[in-house]
Design an enzyme around this catalytic site. Structure first.
Site, PDB file in Angstrom:
ATOM      1  N   GLN D   7       2.607  -3.198   4.646  1.00 41.96           N
ATOM      2  CA  GLN D   7       1.197  -2.834   4.424  1.00 41.96           C
ATOM      3  C   GLN D   7       0.378  -4.113   4.327  1.00 41.96           C
ATOM      4  O   GLN D   7       0.731  -5.030   3.583  1.00 41.96           O
ATOM      5  CB  GLN D   7       1.056  -2.041   3.125  1.00 41.96           C
TER       6      GLN D   7
ATOM      7  N   MET F   1      -1.884 -11.009   1.274  1.00 43.93           N
ATOM      8  CA  MET F   1      -1.687  -9.947   0.301  1.00 43.93           C
ATOM      9  C   MET F   1      -0.856  -8.801   0.834  1.00 43.93           C
ATOM     10  O   MET F   1      -1.049  -7.684   0.412  1.00 43.93           O
ATOM     11  CB  MET F   1      -3.039  -9.339   0.061  1.00 43.93           C
ATOM     12  N   PRO F   2       0.055  -9.103   1.752  1.00 45.56           N
ATOM     13  CA  PRO F   2       0.870  -7.989   2.281  1.00 45.56           C
ATOM     14  C   PRO F   2       1.835  -7.446   1.229  1.00 45.56           C
ATOM     15  O   PRO F   2       2.205  -8.158   0.281  1.00 45.56           O
ATOM     16  CB  PRO F   2       1.648  -8.630   3.436  1.00 45.56           C
ATOM     17  N   PHE F   3       2.219  -6.222   1.448  1.00 43.19           N
ATOM     18  CA  PHE F   3       3.173  -5.548   0.576  1.00 43.19           C
ATOM     19  C   PHE F   3       4.266  -4.962   1.473  1.00 43.19           C
ATOM     20  O   PHE F   3       4.001  -4.111   2.324  1.00 43.19           O
ATOM     21  CB  PHE F   3       2.470  -4.433  -0.204  1.00 43.19           C
ATOM     22  N   PHE F  48       4.103  -9.497  -1.686  1.00 45.74           N
ATOM     23  CA  PHE F  48       5.019  -8.809  -2.592  1.00 45.74           C
ATOM     24  C   PHE F  48       6.076  -8.103  -1.742  1.00 45.74           C
ATOM     25  O   PHE F  48       5.764  -7.617  -0.651  1.00 45.74           O
ATOM     26  CB  PHE F  48       4.292  -7.707  -3.384  1.00 45.74           C
TER      27      PHE F  48
END
Lengths: 87, 87, 87, 87, 87, 87
Positions: D7, F1-3, F48
């Protein structure tokens, strides 16, 4: 209170279609809610279903974008999972 | 380092709106990040929030697409959860 | 009918604790449900919340398991996000 | 049979781009599938990858929509994670 | 290549049970895979299913942990969704 | 800010192991964070990673719990994806 998520590529089931039809989505919602009722006794009203359609560019299989993966499989003579309706 | 996901139908909160406004999204982000800070002491900077808006055709409830479910509930005189702002 | 997922590491907020307490979980559930009601008018009864606690070995940040990441940050004198209550 | 979900915000990696390119997506799919093969011995064919691009309005960090968060960080002179390519 | 996720509380369907049985899980896997085949023509081999059982403390409904929510509903004489097998 | 979320069955990569080792988890975290850095320029600190290990009873493939699916594949002489390290 189950929550069912169905993720799949955004494609039609016929050569002309480019996405799921409303009827196909309704059938997935109905079928999965009835499954929870029939197997676990969950009332239909307590189940949520979300269908997530994913662009084919954004879906990978075999280390490749899925359309490329299917092309290679087809070229290799490997069957069903690579057909438009099948993968 | 919490990660908060808010999934909901893509609808406005007024008859004229067809989606969340930027202000509503900002309020959800602010509120959920502050909740993690207030309850667990997580610094604001360590929380990510993702809002996933789902087309109403793709959201099921009661074995039906959600708009159809609300119509039937309204016809049956069942209240709040089926109002536009409420479901 | 929103669905809220809160993912975070399985840790206590005090040195003695090794997981969230039932009270902390209840506060997260209450707060996020009230947020959806206050911002979007969603009835409390139509919101589901799921808290997913993840073992610290299974959570990565900065390319490292999170406990190792915090140790290095602490050694470098970088503050809050790496404290037990904070990351 | 691993399932990898990535994501991230829907943004380009260059000032001109407004989304990931097909090549960047293919590289993410290839890299994560090979990672599972190299670390755990999973055959490439058994791994699915889904890339979820999220509008910047719908991604929160630090209690703010992410673009606002980056603006404030930049104004405060805090570096990398707030650059277009970096957050 | 669909991916189906079924999230539900970790509870048995009988007073004696504290979790789903292996047979119930197998029935959910079979039923959801067959649904994708029957509605969209997806081969069984191309569908993955994951069942996520969530502790009742970690599942919220109506702003409360779900067991407390059911107790209040039962006390108010509200039926089905709050029964052990039903919520 | 990837997840990044990696879902896979809870199994070891050797006959003696019944789960991923801490080293294997660390390698997955490192590799996927570096992938986001190398392909998209995301700083390591902004990514993360969560690894979700799923009990084999709770993972379905081919309409069956995955261990049963592998047994049948092995009986049919179909290779790699059904090996312990491979599926």
């Amino acid at each position: 209170m189950p929550f069912v998520t169905i993720q799949l590529t955004r494609e039609g089931t016929t050569p002309a279609g480019s996405a799921l039809t409303a009827d196909e989505k309704a059938a997935l919602i109905k079928g999965s809610s009835e499954l929870l009722r029939d197997v676990l006794g969950k009332p239909l009203d307590s189940t949520f279903v979300v269908i997530e359609e994913v662009d084919t560019d954004n879906w990978g299989w075999g280390g490749l974008p899925v359309l490329e993966f299917r092309r290679r499989r087809a070229a290799d003579g490997i069957a069903a999972p690579s057909t438009p309706a099948g993968g």
